[in-house]
Scaffold this active site. Structure first.
Site, PDB file in Angstrom:
ATOM      1  N   ASP A 151       0.855  -1.179   0.000  1.00 15.21           N
ATOM      2  CA  ASP A 151       0.000   0.000   0.000  1.00 15.21           C
ATOM      3  C   ASP A 151       0.899   1.239   0.000  1.00 15.21           C
ATOM      4  O   ASP A 151       2.098   1.137   0.261  1.00 15.21           O
ATOM      5  CB  ASP A 151      -0.907  -0.034   1.237  1.00 15.21           C
ATOM      6  CG  ASP A 151      -1.839   1.150   1.304  1.00 15.21           C
ATOM      7  OD1 ASP A 151      -2.316   1.587   0.248  1.00 15.21           O
ATOM      8  OD2 ASP A 151      -2.080   1.664   2.412  1.00 15.21           O
ATOM      9  N   LYS A 152       0.330   2.389  -0.295  1.00  9.09           N
ATOM     10  CA  LYS A 152       1.138   3.606  -0.319  1.00  9.09           C
ATOM     11  C   LYS A 152       0.907   4.458   0.930  1.00  9.09           C
ATOM     12  O   LYS A 152       1.794   4.616   1.755  1.00  9.09           O
ATOM     13  CB  LYS A 152       0.834   4.434  -1.574  1.00  9.09           C
ATOM     14  CG  LYS A 152       1.692   5.702  -1.694  1.00  9.09           C
ATOM     15  CD  LYS A 152       1.227   6.588  -2.811  1.00  9.09           C
ATOM     16  CE  LYS A 152      -0.053   7.313  -2.470  1.00  9.09           C
ATOM     17  NZ  LYS A 152       0.126   8.317  -1.379  1.00  9.09           N
TER      18      LYS A 152
END
Length: 1110
Positions: free
Chosen positions: A392-393
């Site tokens: 995920d970012k």
């Protein structure tokens, strides 16, 4: 725990408030949560049933039954039952311990306290005792116990604010509001106790954003939707109290409906062990057949004479039947070649490795006192084989904390200056932060390094003032003062919070708002603006605007949004400023900043009144209402005058760049799966070094149909393989139906570095059955893949695609509830305990606080666990083969009569006592030769301890005391004492040891000298470095920045404009603000800098010898 009968399928739910008897007839689930597997009564039968489903345990149970048959057994039954019982007991203790902690976790949740309205009084009740239909009271910062219908709250119009991080990963506050008829109940206990409304609603489901129902009360019906419901897992924020009626409880809540089932994960070592055990069992059958044939031949040729010699008067024995019985006898005798203790030893080793992870101080995050945690003990060695990382970012690579860094106002950049290659040395000097201490409303933690901006404010630059005035007026932020008189902001979007906070520190302070006015403090002077209209944000408009009237009577429209959208609305006179600002935005994007364009427009009073009248008519329309409103918004948001742009930084977590670089050097492919915008994700990719300017090509897939996506993929593959190959083979190579399992040779032919960027709508087409082949082939040949605007389901689908069709080990890492499906789908799931709740952690196999710890988890713990486990298996099978094949050799000397060389107690204790500690020591404590090339204290204790244990047990079994107690089991009294007094015995022991060790030592010496491994070479280099003079180290070069276009920084949702103008969210009184966690991150030495220094020394030391591959 038990259900007497199956619950009927629920079509709709009927709930009556304050009436438990009425609701009990529907058999609704209570609010108790069960994640445990056993209780005291069911543990023994269920656990034994589970254990004997394992092939090894069932195999040894079958052996035990065979040993009870006297005709074929030459060993006593206890030689099998002792290790079998020991193994089953140890496994049962482990399972019981794990389930105890599950019970403990369940009890911790179930025993939380809530105030439940019973009769006419509020009583403290445990969560597990809450029933459907109960009315409960919640207070600020309290977790929601069940899915509730909001009845009333402390806020005007029955509003309440909730945080849904546990459900969807979003930390932005969301608003829920009660029906007006129930909001009037307030906190009057007597009126709430008399409330007897009936709710008819949908059956329990997992749709978080949808709810349909009807409340019937006082001969009237009121429709219910998702805005009236607050779900279990949410947290009440900025609301003193609220009352709610329980609709769904326990396993029927939407949170539990979304939790799903955790998939059983097995490592490649487990599969390898099962395969080895099957092969070994086949080998055991072959040995048994050989010895059985030998027995049949011996019986037919020698057996008659042997029976005559013994005066055996029995009838002639059938040689074939004798061979049949001998086969089963040797299956029993040689059973130690399939060791039952193998699985227990593996579990013990894995448990030790898990504790090493938990105890690792280098993975301990002191800011939150959060250690790394191995939440499973069965996947440690799989960490050393990761090929694909899905990350995920927001909150994983970044901190999810927005900071105002730069701005462009009227063609001039304000903000801190970076060390760029094309700047003059006098500009590179680090500037001191501005002093905001003169501002009583300021925050000491806010830093801005450009003093020119403050000078422009003091000089009264009208463009700068208008810019900051817009930041203080155009937003959805709510303000409040705490008991100490400090101004705090309740932000729905972290981007907006950063902009309003920046304006506050620069002298334009947002103070308060009402449905008709906005009050700000401009450089010490209070100014109240009349709020005429609020043009709200949505994903199509990608902008928001406010229309206000200032004290002078002028009407102004202030707008902020995505530069690609807002630039199209500008007046033609802004052309020169547009070009300059666009260059500034590209520069900000090159630094990974999130940008917004800022513009305004002066409105004529007559024109605005006409427009406002048309807006009122559009709001009252029944047909095409939204389209008409959108058209009016477009009409007034034109001919804007550009003011500039803002640049907000979503800071990377500490050590992200070094971690990503290390993983890429280890040939680990990193895929970023984020719900954020494409431009922002690309910028973060460049900031993390996942995307670089040195890459041969960055492919962007943005097709809106399956045909367009397939064509984009085909063109990308043509570009990757080169035009020569494309022209020689035509398009057959790319349009031909290929297998999903790619040939490794194809990937090896790709010499350059490529990256793939794909949007969520394109990914939906790429995951279709006829396109996913091409997508997977291209993606797997790229070094980095970034998937933007993806849903949680798409994240899991991407992981499943790679996991299913690529023979590779996958890892997913995230910090929010929207990452749970991805974490559960991957071979290994890692949760980061960050800003977005604990749902990801609870669903994960491993958890820690920072992304940078992934490097140590994989490259240290994972690698060591894998090597230790492989060495352990080799050592374990070696000792068992050496022990068991003696019986095979002895069979040729005993007439294949299935007699044993060893006594029965030696056979029983060999694996579980005599040789257990050395193999465990290697499996738990062995390191990869870089650190230990000699025996440690642990080696000495375990080796000599095992030898001492053998002799102590030997003397005990041959003692007088054991003979007196068990004369039949221990008849060899004094045998050990008399045998070991013979010198020849010790000479044989010595010669056997020397003869066994010398070949191994000679082989290792020759291997290190002639074919040294990388570890051997580095150890030699370390020894040489201790004697050599330290060389001068070079400074690493500065990485040049790149220029990329940024996307707009807008994270809040649609609907807040209407809420603000309605006045429903205006507070009746001030509430104490929610506490915030202050972070102070210290910069550490760059990993790349250390690598450059070490590489320089290594190359200079090895330039005259062999090349070391790193």
């Amino acid at each position: 725990m038990f259900c007497s009968k199956k619950k009927p399928l629920e079509v709709e739910r009927i709930v009556k408030a304050n009436d438990r008897e009425y609701n009990e007839k529907f058999q609704y689930a209570d609010n108790r949560i069960h994640t445990s597997k056993y209780n005291i009564l069911t543990f023994l039968p269920i656990n034994l049933f589970e254990q004997f489903q394992r092939v090894a345990n069932a195999y040894f149970l079958s052996l035990l039954i065979l040993q009870l048959i006297p005709e074929i057994s030459s060993l006593s039954w206890f030689t099998t039952i002792v290790p079998l019982v020991l193994v089953i007991t140890m496994t049962a203790v482990k399972d019981a311990t794990d389930d105890y902690f599950r019970h403990k976790s369940d009890n911790q949740v179930n025993n939380r306290q809530s105030e439940v309205l019973i009769g006419n009084n509020l009583q403290k009740e445990k969560w597990m005792n809450v029933k459907v239909g109960d009315i409960i009271k919640l207070e600020n910062n309290q977790f929601i116990a069940a899915d509730l219908l909001l009845l009333s709250s402390s806020e005007p119009h029955g509003l309440c604010y909730i945080e849904t991080a546990e459900l969807d990963g979003e930390t932005n506050l969301k608003v829920r509001h009660a029906l007006s008829v129930t909001s009037a109940l307030g906190e009057d206990i007597s009126r709430l106790a008399k409330f007897d409304g009936i709710v008819v609603c949908e059956a329990p489901n997992n749709k978080l954003d949808k709810f349909m129902g009807v409340l019937s009360w006082k001969d009237s019906k009121h429709s219910l939707n998702n805005e009236k419901i607050i779900l279990r897992g949410c947290v009440l924020r900025n609301t003193s109290w609220c009352f709610g009626m329980v609709i769904f409880a326990g396993p029927d809540t939407k949170l539990m409906q979304n939790s799903g089932k955790t998939k059983f994960k097995r490592t490649s070592i487990d599969r390898l062990m099962n395969t080895l055990v099957l092969w070994i069992f086949g080998f055991l059958v072959c040995l048994g057949i050989i010895l059985a044939i030998g027995n049949s031949i011996w019986e037919s040729q020698v057996g008659d004479q042997f029976r005559t010699f013994l005066f055996w008067n029995e009838e002639e024995k059938n040689s074939s039947f004798s061979g049949f019985l001998t086969f089963w006898s040797y299956i029993i005798i040689l059973n130690t070649v399939v060791p039952i203790s193998l699985y227990v030893s593996v579990e013990v080793i894995r448990l030790g490795h898990s504790y090493f992870i938990n105890w690792d101080r280098k993975m301990y995050y002191s800011e939150r006192a959060t250690p790394a945690e191995a939440r499973t003990t069965t996947l440690n060695e799989e960490l050393g084989q990761i090929e694909y990382v899905f990350s995920d970012k927001t909150g994983t690579l970044t901190q999810n904390i927005m900071t105002f860094k730069k701005c462009s106002i009227n063609g001039r950049i304000y903000g801190e200056v970076h060390d760029d290659m094309d700047q003059k040395p006098d500009i590179i000097k680090k500037k001191k932060p501005m002093d905001f201490s003169v501002n009583p409303q300021g925050d000491k933690t806010f830093q801005f390094s450009d003093h020119c901006l403050m000078e422009s404010i003091k000089l009264g630059d009208p463009k700068v003032h208008e810019f900051l005035r817009l930041l203080a007026l155009c937003h959805t932020v709510m303000s409040e003062e705490n008991s100490a008189g400090q101004l705090t902001y309740q932000v729905q979007s972290p981007d907006e919070g950063a902009l309003v906070t920046a304006a506050r520190h620069l002298g334009f302070i947002f103070k308060s708002r009402t449905p008709e006015t906005i009050t700000i403090e401009e450089l010490g002077t209070l100014v109240t603006y009349q709020l005429l209209a609020f043009l709200d944000f949505n994903n199509i408009r990608k902008r928001m605007s406010v229309i206000v009237r200032n004290p002078e009577g002028q009407i102004k429209l202030y707008s902020k949004g995505a530069d690609t959208i807002l630039f199209e609305k500008l007046h033609p006179s802004n052309e020169d400023l547009l070009t300059l600002t666009s260059d500034h935005i590209s520069e900000f994007a090159g630094e990974g900043l999130r940008t917004l364009a800022i513009a305004y427009r002066d409105l004529d009073d007559k024109y605005f009144k006409e427009w406002q009248k048309m807006l009122e008519d559009a709001n009252a329309a029944t047909d095409e209402r939204d389209e008409r409103i959108a058209g009016l918004y477009e009409e007034i948001e034109k001919d804007l005058m550009l003011l500039g742009a803002t640049a907000v930084e979503d800071k990377l977590q500490e050590g992200v760049i070094e971690t990503v670089t290390s993983l890429l050097l280890a040939n680990v492919k990193i895929w970023v799966l984020t719900g954020d915008k494409q431009e922002t994700a690309i910028n973060i990719g460049y900031a993390c070094n996942m995307l670089t300017d040195d890459m041969n090509e960055v492919f962007i897939i943005a097709g809106n149909s399956a045909v367009e996506v397939r064509e984009d993929l085909r063109k990308a593959k043509e570009n990757m393989f080169g035009q020569n190959r494309s022209s020689s083979n035509g398009h057959v190579v790319f349009e031909k139906k290929q297998q999903l399992e790619l040939e490794p040779v194809v990937e090896e032919t790709i010499t350059g570095d490529y990256a793939l960027i794909i949007n969520g709508h394109s990914l939906a087409h790429a995951l279709e059955s006829d396109v996913k082949n091409d997508f997977l082939e291209l993606a797997c040949m790229c070094k980095t893949v970034v998937c933007c605007r993806v849903t949680p389901l798409q994240k899991a689908q991407v992981v499943e695609l790679v996991k299913k069709h690529r023979n590779a080990v996958t890892l997913a890492i995230g910090d929010g509830a929207n990452d749970v499906s991805m974490i559960k789908s991957a071979h290994i799931g890692i949760g980061i305990s960050g800003q977005e709740g604990l749902q990801a952690v609870l669903a994960s196999d491993y958890s820690f606080a920072q992304f940078r710890y992934l490097q140590r988890l994989l490259l240290v713990h994972g690698r060591w666990s894998y090597f230790r486990m492989c060495k352990f298996l080799c050592y374990f099978f070696y000792k068992n083969f050496a022990f068991t094949l003696v019986h095979f050799w002895f069979g040729f000397f005993c007439g294949f009569s299935a007699q044993t060389v060893y006594d029965q107690w030696f056979i029983t204790l060999f694996n579980i006592v005599y040789t257990s500690l050395p193999v465990l020591a290697m499996g738990i404590f062995d390191q990869i030769a870089l650190d230990t090339s000699y025996w440690t204290v642990i080696n000495h204790v375990f080796i000599w301890g095992s030898i001492a244990m053998y002799f102590s047990i030997l003397f005990t079994m041959h003692s007088n005391g054991m003979f007196d107690v068990f004369p039949k089991q221990f008849p060899f009294v004094g045998n050990a004492r008399h045998s070991l007094t013979q010198k020849c015995i010790w000479l044989v022991i010595l010669l056997t040891t020397v003869a066994s060790v010398i070949p191994v030592l000679a082989f290792r010496f020759l291997k290190v000298d002639l074919f040294p491994t990388l570890s051997d070479q580095i150890r030699q280099w370390q020894k040489a470095q201790r004697k050599a003079r330290p060389q001068r180290r070079q400074r690493p070069q500065t990485r040049r920045s790149s220029s990329r276009r940024s996307g707009y920084a807008f994270a809040h949702q649609e609907g807040y404009g209407e809420l603000i103008t309605s006045g429903k969210n205006m507070r009746a009184k001030n509430l104490p603000p929610a506490s915030e966690l202050e972070k102070t991150l210290s910069n550490s030495t760059s990993w790349l800098e250390n690598l450059c220094k070490k590489t320089t020394d290594t190359v200079s030391s090895f330039n005259h010898t062999k090349t070391v591959k790193l």
